[in-house]
Design an enzyme around this catalytic site. Structure first.
Site, PDB file in Angstrom:
ATOM      1  N   LYS A   1      29.988  -2.217  11.714  1.00  0.00           N
ATOM      2  CA  LYS A   1      28.719  -1.615  12.132  1.00  0.00           C
ATOM      3  C   LYS A   1      27.573  -2.609  11.938  1.00  0.00           C
ATOM      4  CE  LYS A   1      25.907   2.540  11.281  1.00  0.00           C
ATOM      5  NZ  LYS A   1      25.708   3.719  10.412  1.00  0.00           N
TER       6      LYS A   1
ATOM      7  N   SER B   1      25.596   8.101  12.985  1.00  0.00           N
ATOM      8  CA  SER B   1      25.072   6.913  13.605  1.00  0.00           C
ATOM      9  C   SER B   1      26.125   5.828  13.864  1.00  0.00           C
ATOM     10  CB  SER B   1      23.968   6.314  12.726  1.00  0.00           C
ATOM     11  OG  SER B   1      24.484   5.887  11.486  1.00  0.00           O
TER      12      SER B   1
ATOM     13  N   SER C   1      27.106   9.964   8.834  1.00  0.00           N
ATOM     14  CA  SER C   1      27.255   8.954   9.899  1.00  0.00           C
ATOM     15  C   SER C   1      28.632   8.328  10.048  1.00  0.00           C
ATOM     16  CB  SER C   1      26.232   7.842   9.708  1.00  0.00           C
ATOM     17  OG  SER C   1      24.965   8.275  10.115  1.00  0.00           O
TER      18      SER C   1
END
Lengths: 485, 100
Positions: free
Chosen positions: A79, A154, A178
């Site tokens: 990420k 996210s 997330s």
């Protein structure tokens, strides 16, 4: 080579037994990415050259007959809020569009130390603010199961990349759901460990009191292996815990017989998508068949989790994002005529709408006159929520809940309504408030889309959570289902 | 608590947060922030009499390390990341005006 069927464990065996070379594996990964990532947009940055070079070294090592390390040759995606030395790390924000960290996050160092190969950096909501990836400054990611839908957020890019077969594991972060929510929406495992179990050093901080790295993997065993590698105290993160790090992947057989699993009724009251709820109920029945005792419990303050979260998070965000001021790194507005304008123009022009919204909300909540009414009140209600769940976890071993009241939302469905998007986190916040570990596991399908089951445990009881996940996986076949690209 | 944030309040928050906002953004945030705060107001329903605030969830306190200076061997690399830098220093606009 059918990458979708590979796990970390199977791939390590295949490499060591020379069924295929590491270079072939990595080339196949990038072939898939080139073919399909135009549709999915899981990645912001690819590291193909370095990955192939690393794969050649792995192959040379295999040729020499040396034993591979725990993740040697395994392609992983990271990420883009996690610092990677020499690789652009943007947090999906324009303000960091050109930022190349001079250091590795502790978790990146740990993955590299056991030979993992980074294939690229994945898209997410800007600074991890969101539940759909639609807040990325570089456009949303798409769910591999249905390109019109969000992969969740996210950490949506990481979940989509794994689900699409662009890697064999990926890293996310979980501040308010997330990792677990995108895991549930993409049919992969998403683990939020106990707060402090894995070092946050090198995560671009959002809400320091609830941020934690998250793990995406295709099986419970792979998830456990990654946890074994990543967990542990770090002198660079004072909130990491000194408790013993288990060989989680070797302790997946705790018997379910006699285990008491609580089913909190407040998580089953939303009947907006009955098909999703039915899938979750069925998976809980399966745990019962495996010998667990399912106990009805109640967490009446669950509904206050989201309002508490949306005071604490913006408050910490407004402070943590103060460092993006155009002075030391990142972008600086060329139009500024004074120091004050360097700050205001750089930030005003380069933060996206949700990031600004959170900074504003947090600044307000912490400002003189409102601090007691908002921030202090929220931190007190947080205590109430925490005590409530801790009390219930004294009576049962684990809790099971849906990950989300419904399957993945359509892109655009809620992007104009910030409050509706905040409510996407409704089942995620209990563990966040109390620092508890929780995992989202593939539990079936509704409307042809994946549905996740959340298992929450006591602090540092990851062994039990992963055991239940593993044994459920053994008697179901959800992890064998892949999206058709 | 205010039922709706005025334009002036939003401008003041933006100034505190060092964010330059357009008029359109100010109007949007005035509405959205009011909505969100309205939703958050339900926290007032919860009885928090004699409840302590949460400041840490895993029981740690005062984590100390030895007060020892470590070498930093990439200082020039770090300073070099500043949007404007010169001779190993970060360049910024004047902090004080000439008039004092």
């Amino acid at each position: 080579m059918d990458i979708q069927k590979f796990t970390i464990k199977s791939t390590l065996n295949s490499l060591q037994n020379k069924e295929f070379s590491c270079v072939d594996l990595i080339k196949e990964i990038f072939k898939r990415i080139r073919k399909h990532d135009g549709d999915i947009h899981a990645f912001l940055e690819l590291t193909e050259k370095a990955a192939i070079k690393q794969a050649e070294e792995v192959d040379a090592k295999i040729e020499r007959g040396e034993k591979l390390r725990a993740l040697e040759g395994i392609p992983v995606a990271i990420k883009d809020v996690i610092a990677t030395k020499g690789i652009k790390t943007t947090a999906s924000s324009k303000i960091l569009e050109q930022y190349i960290p001079p250091y590795d996050a502790t978790i990146i160092k740990k993955l590299k130390d056991v030979g993992a190969i980074i294939v690229g950096k994945t898209n997410c909501d800007e600074f991890a603010h969101g539940a759909s990836t639609e807040n990325s400054a570089f456009g949303p990611s798409h769910n591999p199961w249905d390109l019109e839908r969000s992969p969740g957020g996210s950490s949506g890019g990481s979940a989509a990349a794994l689900s699409a077969g662009f890697c064999l594991a990926s890293l996310g972060t979980d501040t308010g759901g997330s990792t677990r929510q995108p895991g549930g929406w993409c049919n992969v495992y998403g683990l939020r460990p106990t707060y402090g179990r894995i070092s946050r050093y090198g995560l671009i901080s959002m809400t320091s009191s609830t941020d934690t790295p998250g793990i995406f993997a295709k099986t419970a065993e792979d998830t456990a292996l990654l946890l074994s590698i990543m967990a542990g105290q770090d002198k660079k993160d004072a909130t990491t815990l000194g408790a013993e790090v288990h060989e989680y992947h070797e302790q997946l057989d705790l018997p379910l017989k006699g285990m008491k699993i609580g089913k909190p009724k407040e998580f089953f009251e939303d009947s907006s998508d009955e098909e999703s709820v039915a899938v979750v109920e069925k998976s809980i029945n399966k745990l019962k068949e495996l010998g667990a005792k399912i106990v009805d419990v109640s967490l009446p303050h669950t509904k206050y989790g989201v309002p508490v979260y949306y005071i604490i998070t913006p408050s910490e965000v407004s402070s943590n994002l103060g460092k993006f001021d155009g002075i030391r790194y990142g972008h600086r507005s060329p139009e500024a005529n004074s120091l004050f304008e360097v700050y205001t123009k750089t930030r005003g022009q380069n933060f996206g709408p949700e990031t600004k919204r959170r900074i504003m909300l947090g600044t307000y909540a912490l400002s003189s006159g409102y601090y007691d009414a908002y921030y202090k009140k929220a931190q007190k209600v947080r205590t109430v929520i925490t005590k409530e769940v801790e009390k219930v976890l004294n009576e049962v071993d684990l809790l099971v809940t849906p990950v989300s009241p419904h399957v993945a939302i359509k892109l655009g469905e809620k992007s104009d309504d910030p409050l509706a998007m905040y409510l996407e986190d409704v089942f995620m916040e209990t563990s966040v408030m109390a620092g508890l570990p929780a995992i989202s596991i593939p539990a079936g399908f509704a409307h042809d889309m994946p549905v996740g089951l959340q298992i929450m445990g006591k602090q540092l009881d990851e062994v039990r959570i992963l055991s239940v996940a593993h044994q459920y996986e053994k008697v179901t076949n959800w992890v064998d289902k892949y999206p058709k690209l | 608590m205010p039922s709706k944030l005025t334009k002036k309040e939003v401008e003041n928050i933006a100034k505190l947060a060092r964010l330059e906002l357009t008029d359109e953004e100010i109007n949007t945030y005035s509405e959205q922030l009011s909505d969100i705060l309205g939703y958050i107001d339900q926290l007032q329903e919860v009885d928090t009499e004699n409840v302590e605030i949460t400041s840490q969830v895993t029981g740690l306190s005062n984590v100390m390390r030895e007060d020892k200076v470590d070498a930093c061997d990439n200082a020039s690399e770090i300073v070099g990341m500043a949007p404007e830098n010169e001779d190993g220093l970060i360049k910024v606009k004047a902090v004080f005006s000439a008039k004092g």
